[in-house]
Write a protein that holds these residues in place. Structure first.
Motif, short mmCIF file in Angstrom:
data_model
loop_
_atom_site.label_atom_id
_atom_site.label_comp_id
_atom_site.label_asym_id
_atom_site.label_seq_id
_atom_site.Cartn_x
_atom_site.Cartn_y
_atom_site.Cartn_z
N ARG A 5 35.64 -21.63 32.53
CA ARG A 5 36.35 -22.53 31.58
C ARG A 5 38.18 -22.19 31.17
O ARG A 5 39.01 -23.27 31.47
N GLY A 6 38.60 -20.65 31.17
CA GLY A 6 39.86 -20.99 30.41
C GLY A 6 38.91 -18.99 29.90
O GLY A 6 38.90 -18.66 30.04
N TYR A 7 40.77 -20.01 29.46
CA TYR A 7 41.04 -17.82 28.68
C TYR A 7 40.39 -17.68 27.42
O TYR A 7 40.80 -18.64 26.27
N PRO A 8 39.19 -17.33 26.94
CA PRO A 8 38.79 -17.04 25.29
C PRO A 8 39.42 -16.08 24.73
O PRO A 8 40.05 -15.85 25.24
N GLY A 9 39.44 -16.84 23.46
CA GLY A 9 39.67 -15.48 22.13
C GLY A 9 39.91 -16.30 21.17
O GLY A 9 39.39 -17.40 20.79
N TRP A 10 40.08 -16.27 20.31
CA TRP A 10 39.94 -16.35 18.84
C TRP A 10 41.74 -16.83 18.20
O TRP A 10 42.44 -16.25 18.45
N LEU A 11 41.60 -18.17 17.55
CA LEU A 11 42.49 -18.70 16.72
C LEU A 11 42.06 -18.93 14.97
O LEU A 11 40.96 -19.37 14.87
N PRO A 12 43.19 -18.69 14.66
CA PRO A 12 42.86 -19.34 12.98
C PRO A 12 42.82 -20.76 13.01
O PRO A 12 43.86 -21.46 13.90
N THR A 13 41.69 -21.44 11.95
CA THR A 13 41.42 -23.04 12.58
C THR A 13 42.46 -23.84 11.95
O THR A 13 42.48 -25.46 12.14
#
Length: 304
Positions: A92-100
């Motif tokens: 689906r794409g590049y996975p990772g974490w972001l601040p909401t």
């Protein structure tokens, strides 16, 4: 509206950094975590080793779409960056974490208006024409939708997280091209990023890495390539070494290892080979004759 797993959202900061995990961020990363990011300040605050910390995966630009897969109560969301293909990691794409706080729920109707792209290295979006800055540090390649007619040299744009349009200088934005660019156009665009500092995972004119340079240069013209060098090789067409043209791609790998570096062919056919790339060793984007050690690890020439 709140962020919900299984639904798309939009980046609402100028440049959002995608992290391996919330626990991986460092004290020096604070300017990149804020609800109003300061990417130049973040980069300036790091030493050369911190600039290549592997806690960073990639970066996303204002208005970029993500699929939210998890929302944590501590203010973090796991996302898939659907506009940055990463077939080895997630189809689906590049996975990772972001601040909401750096995300806004998707507003579908805004996607129907004409799309514009930032052509300046960096620009600012203002609350009113010539008025106070609402979003600073908006970078080359950022795509946003037009919200109305020009007014006195300013273009109104729909911006995630803002109920009313923000205004960009007319000279800094252009309509997204209807057709694909030539390789030479992409090379000329990439040349404008010479001397930008090397940042691991960077995809902006504030700081960039080797595959980020290739991804951003094509993205500016509406062409989406994978985020990582090895996936870019898989998505492009090999051509015989010696038949490369300016704007093609050189790929590099050590014996027995996968592709680890990419750059753009910068020399004319028949001339000495030149490489335009974000160089890890010199920590900047440069155009140089292909060094002997690079030539020894050259494993392919590809065309988009």
């Amino acid at each position: 509206m709140e962020l919900q797993p299984g639904r798309e959202a939009l980046v609402q900061v100028a440049v959002a950094t995608l992290w391996t995990a919330p626990e991986a961020v460092r004290a020096v990363d604070r300017p990149a975590l804020a609800a109003r990011t300061d990417i130049p300040g973040w980069i300036a605050g790091m030493d050369v080793d911190q600039q290549v910390g592997e806690c960073v995966l990639s970066q996303l630009l204002l208005g970029e779409r993500v699929l939210v897969t998890e929302v944590r109560p501590d203010g973090w969301a796991h996302v898939v960056a659907v506009e940055q293909p990463a077939p080895r990691l997630d189809p689906r794409g590049y996975p990772g974490w972001l601040p909401t706080a750096q995300l806004a729920p998707l507003v579908p109707y805004r996607r129907r208006s004409p799309e514009f792209v930032v052509d300046a290295g960096v620009t600012e979006l203002r609350a009113t024409p010539g008025g106070p800055v609402a979003v600073a540090g908006v970078v080359l390649g950022t795509r946003l939708h037009r919200a109305g007619p020009l007014f006195d040299g300013w273009l109104p744009l729909h911006v995630p997280g803002h109920a009313h349009p923000l205004w960009a200088p007319e000279a800094d934005v252009v309509p997204l091209p209807a057709g694909p660019p030539t390789a030479r156009q992409v090379l000329a665009l990439a040349e404008r990023l010479r001397d930008v500092v090397y940042i691991w995972g960077g995809v902006s004119s504030h700081g960039i890495d080797c595959s980020g340079l290739v991804h951003l240069a094509w993205r500016r013209f509406g062409v989406i390539l994978p985020r990582d060098a090895v996936d870019q090789a898989g998505a492009t067409t090999p051509v015989p070494v010696g038949e490369e043209r300016p704007g093609d791609l050189y790929f590099f790998a050590r014996p027995g290892s996968r592709i680890h570096h990419v750059g753009l062919v910068a020399g004319e056919p028949g001339a000495d080979r030149r490489l335009l790339h974000a160089c890890y060793r010199q920590r900047r984007v440069l155009d140089e004759p292909l060094p002997a050690d690079r030539a020894a690890t050259l494993v392919g020439t590809h065309r988009v």
